[in-house]
Scaffold this motif. Sequence first.
Motif, PDB file in Angstrom:
ATOM      1  N   ALA A   2       0.842  -1.189   0.000  1.00  0.00           N
ATOM      2  CA  ALA A   2       0.000   0.000   0.000  1.00  0.00           C
ATOM      3  C   ALA A   2       0.879   1.242   0.000  1.00  0.00           C
ATOM      4  CB  ALA A   2      -0.906   0.004   1.229  1.00  0.00           C
ATOM      5  N   ILE A   3       0.440   2.251  -0.722  1.00  0.00           N
ATOM      6  CA  ILE A   3       1.069   3.575  -0.650  1.00  0.00           C
ATOM      7  C   ILE A   3       0.162   4.432   0.230  1.00  0.00           C
ATOM      8  CG2 ILE A   3       1.844   5.597  -1.910  1.00  0.00           C
ATOM      9  CD1 ILE A   3       3.461   3.155  -2.611  1.00  0.00           C
ATOM     10  N   LEU A   4       0.709   4.930   1.308  1.00  0.00           N
ATOM     11  CA  LEU A   4      -0.073   5.700   2.275  1.00  0.00           C
ATOM     12  C   LEU A   4       0.654   7.007   2.582  1.00  0.00           C
ATOM     13  CD1 LEU A   4      -0.865   2.723   4.668  1.00  0.00           C
ATOM     14  CD2 LEU A   4      -2.439   3.771   3.028  1.00  0.00           C
ATOM     15  N   TYR A   5      -0.079   7.918   3.229  1.00  0.00           N
ATOM     16  CA  TYR A   5       0.474   9.245   3.503  1.00  0.00           C
ATOM     17  C   TYR A   5       0.186   9.651   4.942  1.00  0.00           C
ATOM     18  CZ  TYR A   5       0.542   9.205  -1.572  1.00  0.00           C
ATOM     19  OH  TYR A   5       0.767   8.847  -2.877  1.00  0.00           O
ATOM     20  N   LYS A   6       1.118  10.412   5.502  1.00  0.00           N
ATOM     21  CA  LYS A   6       0.964  10.935   6.856  1.00  0.00           C
ATOM     22  C   LYS A   6       1.285  12.429   6.845  1.00  0.00           C
ATOM     23  CE  LYS A   6       0.745  10.724  11.437  1.00  0.00           C
ATOM     24  NZ  LYS A   6      -0.574  10.477  12.071  1.00  0.00           N
ATOM     25  N   GLY A   7       0.322  13.254   7.211  1.00  0.00           N
ATOM     26  CA  GLY A   7       0.539  14.694   7.234  1.00  0.00           C
ATOM     27  C   GLY A   7       1.137  15.142   8.554  1.00  0.00           C
ATOM     28  N   ALA A   8       2.052  16.112   8.477  1.00  0.00           N
ATOM     29  CA  ALA A   8       2.676  16.656   9.682  1.00  0.00           C
ATOM     30  C   ALA A   8       2.813  18.168   9.523  1.00  0.00           C
ATOM     31  CB  ALA A   8       4.048  16.016   9.907  1.00  0.00           C
ATOM     32  N   GLY A   9       2.008  18.897  10.296  1.00  0.00           N
ATOM     33  CA  GLY A   9       2.061  20.354  10.234  1.00  0.00           C
ATOM     34  C   GLY A   9       3.311  20.895  10.897  1.00  0.00           C
ATOM     35  N   PRO A  10       3.715  22.136  10.557  1.00  0.00           N
ATOM     36  CA  PRO A  10       4.934  22.720  11.137  1.00  0.00           C
ATOM     37  C   PRO A  10       4.936  22.678  12.670  1.00  0.00           C
ATOM     38  CG  PRO A  10       4.128  24.085   9.341  1.00  0.00           C
ATOM     39  CD  PRO A  10       3.089  23.023   9.567  1.00  0.00           C
ATOM     40  N   VAL A  59      -5.836  14.403   1.524  1.00  0.00           N
ATOM     41  CA  VAL A  59      -6.247  14.458   2.935  1.00  0.00           C
ATOM     42  C   VAL A  59      -5.031  14.698   3.830  1.00  0.00           C
ATOM     43  CG1 VAL A  59      -7.179  13.111   4.849  1.00  0.00           C
ATOM     44  CG2 VAL A  59      -8.314  13.044   2.628  1.00  0.00           C
ATOM     45  N   ALA A  60      -3.959  13.954   3.594  1.00  0.00           N
ATOM     46  CA  ALA A  60      -2.751  14.127   4.409  1.00  0.00           C
ATOM     47  C   ALA A  60      -2.213  15.543   4.276  1.00  0.00           C
ATOM     48  CB  ALA A  60      -1.696  13.107   3.990  1.00  0.00           C
ATOM     49  N   ARG A  61      -2.309  16.093   3.073  1.00  0.00           N
ATOM     50  CA  ARG A  61      -1.852  17.478   2.856  1.00  0.00           C
ATOM     51  C   ARG A  61      -2.649  18.447   3.724  1.00  0.00           C
ATOM     52  NH1 ARG A  61      -3.726  21.668  -0.029  1.00  0.00           N
ATOM     53  NH2 ARG A  61      -2.223  23.246  -0.711  1.00  0.00           N
ATOM     54  N   GLN A  62      -3.956  18.261   3.799  1.00  0.00           N
ATOM     55  CA  GLN A  62      -4.770  19.153   4.629  1.00  0.00           C
ATOM     56  C   GLN A  62      -4.282  19.148   6.073  1.00  0.00           C
ATOM     57  OE1 GLN A  62      -7.282  21.340   4.367  1.00  0.00           O
ATOM     58  NE2 GLN A  62      -7.245  21.277   2.149  1.00  0.00           N
ATOM     59  N   TYR A  63      -3.927  17.958   6.575  1.00  0.00           N
ATOM     60  CA  TYR A  63      -3.473  17.843   7.964  1.00  0.00           C
ATOM     61  C   TYR A  63      -2.054  18.400   8.145  1.00  0.00           C
ATOM     62  CZ  TYR A  63      -7.565  15.213   9.450  1.00  0.00           C
ATOM     63  OH  TYR A  63      -8.849  14.866   9.765  1.00  0.00           O
ATOM     64  N   ALA A  64      -1.351  18.657   7.021  1.00  0.00           N
ATOM     65  CA  ALA A  64       0.024  19.153   7.108  1.00  0.00           C
ATOM     66  C   ALA A  64       0.117  20.666   6.973  1.00  0.00           C
ATOM     67  CB  ALA A  64       0.880  18.493   6.019  1.00  0.00           C
ATOM     68  N   LEU A  65      -0.998  21.322   6.707  1.00  0.00           N
ATOM     69  CA  LEU A  65      -0.947  22.749   6.388  1.00  0.00           C
ATOM     70  C   LEU A  65      -0.849  23.656   7.605  1.00  0.00           C
ATOM     71  CD1 LEU A  65      -3.442  22.993   3.389  1.00  0.00           C
ATOM     72  CD2 LEU A  65      -0.939  23.104   3.337  1.00  0.00           C
ATOM     73  N   ASP A  66      -1.184  23.143   8.789  1.00  0.00           N
ATOM     74  CA  ASP A  66      -1.099  23.947  10.006  1.00  0.00           C
ATOM     75  C   ASP A  66      -0.454  23.127  11.116  1.00  0.00           C
ATOM     76  OD1 ASP A  66      -2.546  26.400   9.216  1.00  0.00           O
ATOM     77  OD2 ASP A  66      -4.229  25.013   8.974  1.00  0.00           O
ATOM     78  N   GLY A  67       0.260  23.818  11.982  1.00  0.00           N
ATOM     79  CA  GLY A  67       0.885  23.141  13.111  1.00  0.00           C
ATOM     80  C   GLY A  67       1.185  24.122  14.216  1.00  0.00           C
ATOM     81  N   PRO A  68       1.762  23.633  15.311  1.00  0.00           N
ATOM     82  CA  PRO A  68       2.042  24.531  16.439  1.00  0.00           C
ATOM     83  C   PRO A  68       3.049  25.625  16.133  1.00  0.00           C
ATOM     84  CG  PRO A  68       2.728  22.256  16.909  1.00  0.00           C
ATOM     85  CD  PRO A  68       2.017  22.237  15.604  1.00  0.00           C
ATOM     86  N   GLN A  74       6.326  28.610   2.336  1.00  0.00           N
ATOM     87  CA  GLN A  74       7.391  28.124   1.452  1.00  0.00           C
ATOM     88  C   GLN A  74       8.693  27.918   2.235  1.00  0.00           C
ATOM     89  OE1 GLN A  74       7.870  30.478  -2.063  1.00  0.00           O
ATOM     90  NE2 GLN A  74       9.044  28.912  -3.118  1.00  0.00           N
ATOM     91  N   SER A  75       8.956  28.815   3.180  1.00  0.00           N
ATOM     92  CA  SER A  75      10.203  28.698   3.949  1.00  0.00           C
ATOM     93  C   SER A  75      10.077  27.701   5.115  1.00  0.00           C
ATOM     94  CB  SER A  75      10.614  30.063   4.486  1.00  0.00           C
ATOM     95  OG  SER A  75       9.595  30.597   5.297  1.00  0.00           O
ATOM     96  N   ALA A  76       8.862  27.442   5.550  1.00  0.00           N
ATOM     97  CA  ALA A  76       8.632  26.443   6.618  1.00  0.00           C
ATOM     98  C   ALA A  76       7.424  25.602   6.221  1.00  0.00           C
ATOM     99  CB  ALA A  76       8.397  27.128   7.962  1.00  0.00           C
ATOM    100  N   PRO A  77       7.626  24.703   5.257  1.00  0.00           N
ATOM    101  CA  PRO A  77       6.483  23.934   4.748  1.00  0.00           C
ATOM    102  C   PRO A  77       6.040  22.855   5.727  1.00  0.00           C
ATOM    103  CG  PRO A  77       8.512  23.190   3.724  1.00  0.00           C
ATOM    104  CD  PRO A  77       8.880  24.365   4.564  1.00  0.00           C
ATOM    105  N   GLY A  78       4.798  22.400   5.546  1.00  0.00           N
ATOM    106  CA  GLY A  78       4.369  21.176   6.215  1.00  0.00           C
ATOM    107  C   GLY A  78       4.897  19.988   5.440  1.00  0.00           C
ATOM    108  N   TYR A  79       4.881  18.827   6.090  1.00  0.00           N
ATOM    109  CA  TYR A  79       5.414  17.635   5.440  1.00  0.00           C
ATOM    110  C   TYR A  79       4.301  16.601   5.259  1.00  0.00           C
ATOM    111  CZ  TYR A  79       9.921  19.479   7.168  1.00  0.00           C
ATOM    112  OH  TYR A  79      11.006  20.268   7.460  1.00  0.00           O
TER     113      TYR A  79
END
Lengths: 189, 84
Positions: A2-10, A59-68, A74-79
């Motif tokens: 399976a190819i899966l994704y995990k979002g991680a916000g900054p 979906v994973a991208r949505q969860y990566a767009l914001d973080g603490p 661009q200079s501090a992207p989500g992963y």
Amino acid sequence: MAILYKGAGPGSHWWTYDPRLTGLFTQPIALPSAASAVRHITAFSHPSPYLSLSASFAVARQYALDGPKGPATQSAPGYVWQVDTAIGGDVVALTDPVALIAAAVGPAAGLPRLPTHHDGEQSLILGVASPSLHLAELNRIPHRPGTMAVPAGPMVTPEFQALVFALRDAEVLADRIPAACVVHRHDVF
Amino acid sequence: MNALPLNITLDHGWRVAQADIREGLSPLVLVTLEHAGAKQHVRLDVDKRMVVDHPPTAISGAALDELVEQVSKKRREVLLASSA
């Protein structure tokens, strides 16, 4: 495989620590079960025996767009970490939460109502998928037969809510993903 | 993304300055907390009605519950207005 994704916000855990070095893992304090999957999806995901991933990059991208550390830029992207479970040789145990929860409910025969059922209108699913956006659907009193008419909102169980959330997020559960399976980091903002 | 200015007073001098609201069904809302010039971001999951990241310890659970409620209401207003 399976190819899966995990979002991680900054600033979040998997933004700070590189899972290509450590793998993805959780620190469980409860045994895996349908009940703990429902709790993980509908209530809180820490602590939990499960780690959430998505089959959908979007979906994973949505969860990566914001973080603490704030919004992704661009200079501090989500992963978004890309996982390939076919790599590395280790057995990766994946759980489809929809299958797990549905199987735990049992056969329909003999039960007055399954926990995965609701008694609302068809539009109720909008309210379950996004309760903060479609709150009115959760409070809309559904049509019921005359003798059963009660002025109450629709019945929504945690199991039903978990199924809808899991489908919305194309969610897949695991307890650990070996480091070798984390194959790529997509930077998003 | 909608950057929504807010001025919600919390406990012990903390206040909510802004909520970043994104389109779509993502349940996460990023809020910016301020205290004496210092800023801290926390994510709210408005579907699970919880704070995702560790908030300042000075802010009580009751204040956080009220924060989630108010931000959820603001998010609904913003998204419904933008889709109208």
